[in-house]
Design a protein around this motif. Structure first.
Motif, PDB file in Angstrom:
ATOM      1  N   PHE A 161      -4.528 -11.947  -8.086  1.00 36.84           N
ATOM      2  CA  PHE A 161      -3.910 -10.535  -8.221  1.00 36.84           C
ATOM      3  C   PHE A 161      -4.934  -9.547  -7.967  1.00 36.84           C
ATOM      4  CE2 PHE A 161      -3.369  -6.906 -11.002  1.00 36.84           C
ATOM      5  CZ  PHE A 161      -2.023  -6.496 -10.855  1.00 36.84           C
ATOM      6  N   GLU A 162      -4.716  -8.284  -7.272  1.00 34.32           N
ATOM      7  CA  GLU A 162      -5.774  -7.512  -6.941  1.00 34.32           C
ATOM      8  C   GLU A 162      -5.072  -6.133  -6.804  1.00 34.32           C
ATOM      9  OE1 GLU A 162      -7.916  -6.067  -3.015  1.00 34.32           O
ATOM     10  OE2 GLU A 162      -8.296  -8.153  -3.450  1.00 34.32           O
ATOM     11  N   LEU A 163      -5.633  -5.160  -7.720  1.00 34.79           N
ATOM     12  CA  LEU A 163      -5.147  -3.998  -7.752  1.00 34.79           C
ATOM     13  C   LEU A 163      -6.312  -3.031  -7.466  1.00 34.79           C
ATOM     14  CD1 LEU A 163      -2.806  -1.968  -8.880  1.00 34.79           C
ATOM     15  CD2 LEU A 163      -3.954  -1.941 -11.039  1.00 34.79           C
ATOM     16  N   GLY A 164      -6.095  -2.018  -6.268  1.00 36.59           N
ATOM     17  CA  GLY A 164      -7.432  -1.191  -5.860  1.00 36.59           C
ATOM     18  C   GLY A 164      -6.767  -0.154  -5.086  1.00 36.59           C
ATOM     19  N   GLU A 215       0.848  -1.120  -0.124  1.00 34.05           N
ATOM     20  CA  GLU A 215       0.055   0.032  -0.118  1.00 34.05           C
ATOM     21  C   GLU A 215       0.818   1.262  -0.013  1.00 34.05           C
ATOM     22  OE1 GLU A 215      -3.746   1.919   2.446  1.00 34.05           O
ATOM     23  OE2 GLU A 215      -2.235   0.648   3.548  1.00 34.05           O
ATOM     24  N   TYR A 216       0.559   2.125  -0.914  1.00 35.58           N
ATOM     25  CA  TYR A 216       1.116   3.628  -0.745  1.00 35.58           C
ATOM     26  C   TYR A 216       0.172   4.483  -0.467  1.00 35.58           C
ATOM     27  CZ  TYR A 216       3.157   8.103  -2.157  1.00 35.58           C
ATOM     28  OH  TYR A 216       3.625   9.051  -2.310  1.00 35.58           O
ATOM     29  N   VAL A 217       0.364   5.428   0.587  1.00 40.70           N
ATOM     30  CA  VAL A 217      -0.740   6.318   0.931  1.00 40.70           C
ATOM     31  C   VAL A 217      -0.300   7.675   0.182  1.00 40.70           C
ATOM     32  CG1 VAL A 217      -1.737   7.785   2.732  1.00 40.70           C
ATOM     33  CG2 VAL A 217      -1.224   5.239   3.367  1.00 40.70           C
ATOM     34  N   THR A 218      -1.064   8.374  -0.647  1.00 37.64           N
ATOM     35  CA  THR A 218      -0.488   9.341  -1.532  1.00 37.64           C
ATOM     36  C   THR A 218      -1.051  10.682  -0.770  1.00 37.64           C
ATOM     37  OG1 THR A 218      -2.942   9.756  -2.678  1.00 37.64           O
ATOM     38  CG2 THR A 218      -1.075   8.091  -3.579  1.00 37.64           C
ATOM     39  N   PRO A 219      -0.485  11.756  -1.195  1.00 35.48           N
ATOM     40  CA  PRO A 219      -0.806  13.117  -0.610  1.00 35.48           C
ATOM     41  C   PRO A 219      -2.340  13.421  -0.956  1.00 35.48           C
ATOM     42  CG  PRO A 219       1.278  13.169  -1.680  1.00 35.48           C
ATOM     43  CD  PRO A 219       0.752  11.844  -2.066  1.00 35.48           C
ATOM     44  N   ALA A 220      -2.700  12.951  -2.079  1.00 35.44           N
ATOM     45  CA  ALA A 220      -4.171  13.236  -2.536  1.00 35.44           C
ATOM     46  C   ALA A 220      -5.125  13.222  -1.469  1.00 35.44           C
ATOM     47  CB  ALA A 220      -4.479  12.274  -3.743  1.00 35.44           C
ATOM     48  N   LEU A 221      -6.182  14.072  -1.529  1.00 36.53           N
ATOM     49  CA  LEU A 221      -7.326  14.098  -0.618  1.00 36.53           C
ATOM     50  C   LEU A 221      -6.682  14.213   0.879  1.00 36.53           C
ATOM     51  CD1 LEU A 221      -9.622  11.407  -2.404  1.00 36.53           C
ATOM     52  CD2 LEU A 221      -9.810  13.957  -2.401  1.00 36.53           C
ATOM     53  N   ASN A 222      -5.772  14.831   1.195  1.00 39.69           N
ATOM     54  CA  ASN A 222      -5.083  15.332   2.671  1.00 39.69           C
ATOM     55  C   ASN A 222      -4.722  13.767   3.106  1.00 39.69           C
ATOM     56  OD1 ASN A 222      -4.524  16.800   4.652  1.00 39.69           O
ATOM     57  ND2 ASN A 222      -6.388  16.576   5.639  1.00 39.69           N
ATOM     58  N   LYS A 242      -5.521  10.773   2.422  1.00 43.54           N
ATOM     59  CA  LYS A 242      -6.484   9.800   2.872  1.00 43.54           C
ATOM     60  C   LYS A 242      -6.497   8.788   1.623  1.00 43.54           C
ATOM     61  CE  LYS A 242      -9.471  12.547   6.153  1.00 43.54           C
ATOM     62  NZ  LYS A 242     -10.766  12.907   6.307  1.00 43.54           N
ATOM     63  N   PHE A 243      -6.220   8.915   0.717  1.00 42.67           N
ATOM     64  CA  PHE A 243      -6.183   7.983  -0.660  1.00 42.67           C
ATOM     65  C   PHE A 243      -5.030   7.227  -0.768  1.00 42.67           C
ATOM     66  CE2 PHE A 243      -5.922   7.043  -4.976  1.00 42.67           C
ATOM     67  CZ  PHE A 243      -7.121   6.487  -5.254  1.00 42.67           C
ATOM     68  N   ALA A 244      -5.123   5.948  -0.864  1.00 44.48           N
ATOM     69  CA  ALA A 244      -4.011   4.992  -0.837  1.00 44.48           C
ATOM     70  C   ALA A 244      -4.128   4.038  -2.106  1.00 44.48           C
ATOM     71  CB  ALA A 244      -3.787   4.249   0.087  1.00 44.48           C
ATOM     72  N   ALA A 245      -3.052   3.822  -2.565  1.00 43.49           N
ATOM     73  CA  ALA A 245      -3.219   2.493  -3.769  1.00 43.49           C
ATOM     74  C   ALA A 245      -2.725   1.285  -3.247  1.00 43.49           C
ATOM     75  CB  ALA A 245      -2.135   3.012  -5.119  1.00 43.49           C
ATOM     76  N   THR A 246      -3.375   0.344  -3.485  1.00 44.27           N
ATOM     77  CA  THR A 246      -2.822  -0.936  -2.974  1.00 44.27           C
ATOM     78  C   THR A 246      -2.858  -2.145  -4.040  1.00 44.27           C
ATOM     79  OG1 THR A 246      -5.106  -1.653  -2.987  1.00 44.27           O
ATOM     80  CG2 THR A 246      -4.597  -0.463  -0.986  1.00 44.27           C
ATOM     81  N   LEU A 247      -1.907  -3.085  -3.632  1.00 38.90           N
ATOM     82  CA  LEU A 247      -1.676  -4.195  -4.768  1.00 38.90           C
ATOM     83  C   LEU A 247      -1.726  -5.573  -3.793  1.00 38.90           C
ATOM     84  CD1 LEU A 247      -0.737  -5.319  -7.394  1.00 38.90           C
ATOM     85  CD2 LEU A 247       1.605  -4.934  -6.637  1.00 38.90           C
ATOM     86  N   ASP A 248      -2.121  -6.594  -4.257  1.00 41.56           N
ATOM     87  CA  ASP A 248      -2.209  -7.951  -3.403  1.00 41.56           C
ATOM     88  C   ASP A 248      -1.941  -8.688  -4.379  1.00 41.56           C
ATOM     89  OD1 ASP A 248      -4.080  -8.096  -0.746  1.00 41.56           O
ATOM     90  OD2 ASP A 248      -3.960  -6.380  -1.729  1.00 41.56           O
TER      91      ASP A 248
END
Length: 195
Positions: A82-85, A49-56, A58-64
């Motif tokens: 495989f999961e991308l979300g 998971e990477y928590v981005t600076p977007a939306l203060n 609160k928004f994170a990209a995930t990969l499983d």
């Protein structure tokens, strides 16, 4: 010329300082997360998971990702997931309760070889949309439970191809996966590290 160079150096230093100050205002504490998850449909695997600076923040990209291979004398079994979300954290500092939306893909392939029943192969690929509710507890070391619902959007057909030992004919059969396996409850429990 020296005066112009001094002014350019001061201007460059001002721009670099401004850029660094802007970037540091968007930075956050421990935006990267690496963990191991157990559950359904992933069984066991790695999650990122990477928590981005977007939306203060609160928004994170995930990969499983999961990959399991088992083999005994007669059967080879390969399972992959495989999961991308993305996650959206409802609280502050990308911790606590969050909503999760993702695309998932399950791959399954089984092969067998038996002197009486012959040899064969079965395989299926399933594509799904996952909607989950989860929580991240902890800072550097964390635990993350998730529960939700998956909906498959492609034909859930298992293609089975086998060779009869007596006639040596190769036959292909298509079997549909039962409805209760196509859509339903999904869950996971992850533990990991933030850095």
């Amino acid at each position: 010329i020296n005066l112009k160079l001094k002014k350019m150096k001061k201007f460059s230093l001002l721009i670099i300082t401004t850029i660094l100050a802007t970037l540091s205002s968007y930075s956050q504490d421990k935006p990267y997360r690496v963990g191991v998850g157990f559950g359904l449909p992933n069984l066991v695997g790695l999650n990122l998971e990477y928590v981005t600076p977007a939306l203060n923040n609160k928004f994170a990209a995930t990969l499983d990702y999961s990959s399991i291979k088992l083999k005994d004398e007669e059967i080879d079994f390969n399972f992959s997931y495989f999961e991308l979300g993305s996650n959206y954290y409802f609280g502050q500092k990308s911790k606590g309760l969050y909503g999760h939306l993702s695309y998932g893909r399950i791959g399954f392939k089984g092969e067998y070889s038996d002197p009486v029943y012959g040899s064969g192969e079965g395989k299926v690929t399933l594509n799904m949309i996952n909607l989950m509710l989860g929580a991240k507890w902890g800072n550097r070391l964390y635990i993350r439970p998730e529960v939700g619902f998956a909906s498959f959007f492609n034909d859930a057909i298992v293609n089975v191809e086998y060779t009869e030992p007596t006639t040596n004919l190769t036959l292909t059969i298509e079997e549909e996966i039962p409805n209760f396996l196509k859509d339903g409850l999904i869950y996971s429990l992850s533990v990991g590290l933030s850095f």
